[in-house]
Write a protein that holds these residues in place. Structure first.
Motif, short mmCIF file in Angstrom:
data_model
loop_
_atom_site.label_atom_id
_atom_site.label_comp_id
_atom_site.label_asym_id
_atom_site.label_seq_id
_atom_site.Cartn_x
_atom_site.Cartn_y
_atom_site.Cartn_z
N ILE A 188 -22.62 -0.59 0.67
CA ILE A 188 -21.98 0.03 -0.48
C ILE A 188 -20.56 -0.52 -0.62
O ILE A 188 -19.73 -0.36 0.27
CB ILE A 188 -21.94 1.57 -0.32
N GLN A 189 -20.30 -1.17 -1.75
CA GLN A 189 -19.02 -1.83 -1.97
C GLN A 189 -18.01 -0.84 -2.56
O GLN A 189 -17.57 -0.96 -3.70
CB GLN A 189 -19.22 -3.04 -2.89
N MET A 190 -17.66 0.11 -1.74
CA MET A 190 -16.71 1.14 -2.13
C MET A 190 -16.13 1.74 -0.86
O MET A 190 -16.85 1.89 0.14
CB MET A 190 -17.42 2.23 -2.94
N SER A 191 -14.86 2.06 -0.87
CA SER A 191 -14.26 2.65 0.32
C SER A 191 -14.85 4.03 0.59
O SER A 191 -15.30 4.72 -0.34
CB SER A 191 -12.73 2.76 0.15
N LYS A 192 -14.86 4.43 1.86
CA LYS A 192 -15.41 5.74 2.22
C LYS A 192 -14.66 6.87 1.54
O LYS A 192 -15.25 7.88 1.13
CB LYS A 192 -15.37 5.91 3.74
N ARG A 193 -13.36 6.70 1.39
CA ARG A 193 -12.55 7.74 0.76
C ARG A 193 -12.96 7.93 -0.71
O ARG A 193 -13.10 9.06 -1.17
CB ARG A 193 -11.07 7.36 0.85
N ARG A 194 -13.12 6.82 -1.42
CA ARG A 194 -13.53 6.92 -2.83
C ARG A 194 -14.94 7.48 -2.95
O ARG A 194 -15.25 8.26 -3.86
CB ARG A 194 -13.46 5.52 -3.49
N PHE A 195 -15.80 7.06 -2.03
CA PHE A 195 -17.18 7.54 -2.06
C PHE A 195 -17.22 9.06 -1.87
O PHE A 195 -17.94 9.78 -2.59
CB PHE A 195 -17.99 6.84 -0.97
N LEU A 196 -16.46 9.56 -0.91
CA LEU A 196 -16.38 11.01 -0.68
C LEU A 196 -15.81 11.72 -1.90
O LEU A 196 -16.32 12.77 -2.32
CB LEU A 196 -15.51 11.29 0.54
N LYS A 197 -14.77 11.14 -2.48
CA LYS A 197 -14.11 11.75 -3.64
C LYS A 197 -15.07 11.90 -4.81
O LYS A 197 -15.21 12.99 -5.39
CB LYS A 197 -12.90 10.89 -4.04
N PHE A 198 -15.76 10.81 -5.16
CA PHE A 198 -16.62 10.85 -6.34
C PHE A 198 -17.92 11.63 -6.08
O PHE A 198 -18.50 12.20 -7.00
CB PHE A 198 -16.90 9.44 -6.84
N SER A 199 -18.34 11.68 -4.84
CA SER A 199 -19.50 12.50 -4.52
C SER A 199 -19.15 13.98 -4.67
O SER A 199 -19.96 14.78 -5.16
CB SER A 199 -20.00 12.22 -3.11
N PHE A 200 -17.92 14.34 -4.27
CA PHE A 200 -17.49 15.73 -4.43
C PHE A 200 -17.36 16.10 -5.90
O PHE A 200 -17.74 17.20 -6.32
CB PHE A 200 -16.15 15.96 -3.71
N ILE A 201 -16.83 15.17 -6.70
CA ILE A 201 -16.74 15.40 -8.14
C ILE A 201 -18.14 15.63 -8.72
O ILE A 201 -18.37 16.56 -9.50
CB ILE A 201 -16.06 14.21 -8.85
N GLY A 202 -19.09 14.79 -8.29
CA GLY A 202 -20.46 14.93 -8.76
C GLY A 202 -21.07 16.26 -8.34
O GLY A 202 -21.81 16.90 -9.11
N THR A 203 -20.77 16.70 -7.13
CA THR A 203 -21.28 17.98 -6.64
C THR A 203 -20.77 19.13 -7.51
O THR A 203 -21.52 20.05 -7.85
CB THR A 203 -20.85 18.21 -5.18
N CYS A 204 -19.51 19.06 -7.89
CA CYS A 204 -18.93 20.12 -8.74
C CYS A 204 -19.58 20.13 -10.12
O CYS A 204 -19.87 21.20 -10.68
CB CYS A 204 -17.42 19.93 -8.86
#
Length: 386
Positions: A200-216
């Protein structure tokens, strides 16, 4: 207990990786095959089946271009990355984003019960109006007029389809609007799909951030009637900057929506997807203990899928990569037309072709194909839903 969960995972895997086979369809088939459907064991089977499907339904939209209602808007960036040799990365994003959505959703499930009990339909309608406004206003110049026209035409089309005697209306609608229209413009592409690697060509921090946004946003989708995962993902798209961040949001929305819909069902008895409708017909209400068991099933199922999901996708993806892409697309179009005829005859095929025409017009007018989500949104805007 584990036997029923594993059986659900098996069935959900079949529906997830099979183009045009919706989990609700298989659930209905399973119901007829079981000698005595019912009881909490059957609830666990249905629930784990539906949850598994949300992890793996990225596969058809990535490699075949065939979406469902829940994954309609993700088909475009997913298919684009697949054509650039990053198909396996898309699947990995789906698996990991869905897993994170579960991790975020579980602790939010308990305060969500209070939120679900205080939900009002007026809030849902306002959210859809805001989304429709953003879809149109983010176009530039004359394209705003085109986007408004597509939105209204799609919406009127959706209202008409609701009145037709169709068994699988949204198969024809969403495969036509988003699948067929994408495939038609891909026919001139004679390349073979390269699945690439899964990194996955994305930093872990960004991945966590956008996954949390998606969860909301998935939480929001589970509250609002007829507000789908695709629509929630559209809201999330205004926070994303590229295909990967958007897909992270979209896949997290899809899975978290399913989990929160279970909690909503427990708290209010409202059903936000076909699986819960089947469960309610056979087993209602859920006790607090049974809700906790199902949340544990959520964790178990999510973990198991991530053990084999990528390997299975790699095997199937490699097989697909050996097929000429033009021939694959033609075969898919034939399959879609045959499925449409099988479900609803000539009427179903007519709805499919109409939907495809609307979808193709967005490419001709060069507006976002997501404006076709008016097919669901207009209905919410002008009707009263609970």
């Amino acid at each position: 207990m584990l036997k029923w969960v594993l059986l659900g995972i098996l069935f959900g895997t079949v529906t997830g990786i099979t183009p045009a086979l919706h989990v609700n369809t298989l659930a209905s088939i399973v119901e007829t095959l079981l000698t005595s459907p019912g009881g909490f064991s059957y609830v666990m089977l249905l629930y784990s089946m539906g949850l598994t499907h949300t992890f793996l339904d990225a596969f058809p939209s990535t490699f075949f271009g065939i979406p469902e209602e829940e994954t309609a808007v993700s088909i475009l960036p997913a298919h684009k990355l697949a054509l650039h040799g990053q198909g396996l990365e898309v699947i990995n994003i789906s698996l990991k984003a869905s897993l994170l959505a579960v991790v975020f959703a579980i602790p939010l499930a308990f305060p969500y019960v209070v939120l679900a009990e205080h939900y009002t339909s007026a809030f849902g309608k306002v959210a859809v109006f805001v989304l429709a406004f953003l879809l149109i206003i983010t176009e530039k110049g004359v394209k705003r007029i085109y986007a408004l026209l597509i939105f209204l035409i799609s919406g009127i089309f959706g209202l008409v389809v609701d009145r037709l005697p169709l068994k699988e209306p949204y198969f024809h609608v969403f495969v036509g609007l988003f699948g067929v229209s994408a495939i038609v413009f891909s026919l001139k592409n004679n390349q073979k799909i390269e699945i690439g690697n899964a990194d996955i060509q994305m930093s872990k921090r960004r991945f966590l951030k956008f996954s949390f946004i998606g969860t909301c946003f998935g939480m929001l989708a589970s509250l609002l009637p007829t507000f789908t995962s695709s629509q929630a993902a559209l809201l999330g798209s205004f926070f994303s900057k590229d295909e990967r961040t958007f897909l992270t949001i979209a896949f997290s929305v899809n899975t978290s929506n399913f989990v929160f819909s279970l909690v909503n069902f427990y708290a209010t008895g409202k059903t936000r997807n076909g699986i819960l409708v089947l469960i309610k017909d056979l087993y209602y209400p859920l006790s607090s203990k049974e809700l906790i068991i199902l949340l544990l099933v959520t964790i178990i199922t999510s973990s198991i899928i991530n053990l084999y999901g990528l390997s299975l996708s790699t095997i199937i993806g490699k097989a697909i990569s050996k097929i000429d892409y033009t021939k694959l697309n033609l075969g898919i179009l034939l399959f879609i037309a045959t499925a449409s005829l099988y479900f609803d005859g000539i009427l179903g095929l007519g709805v499919l072709l109409t939907a495809a025409t609307i979808g193709i017009s967005t490419s001709i007018l060069k507006v976002k194909r997501t404006t076709c989500m008016g097919v669901l949104m207009l209905k919410i805007m002008i009707t009263n839903n609970s």
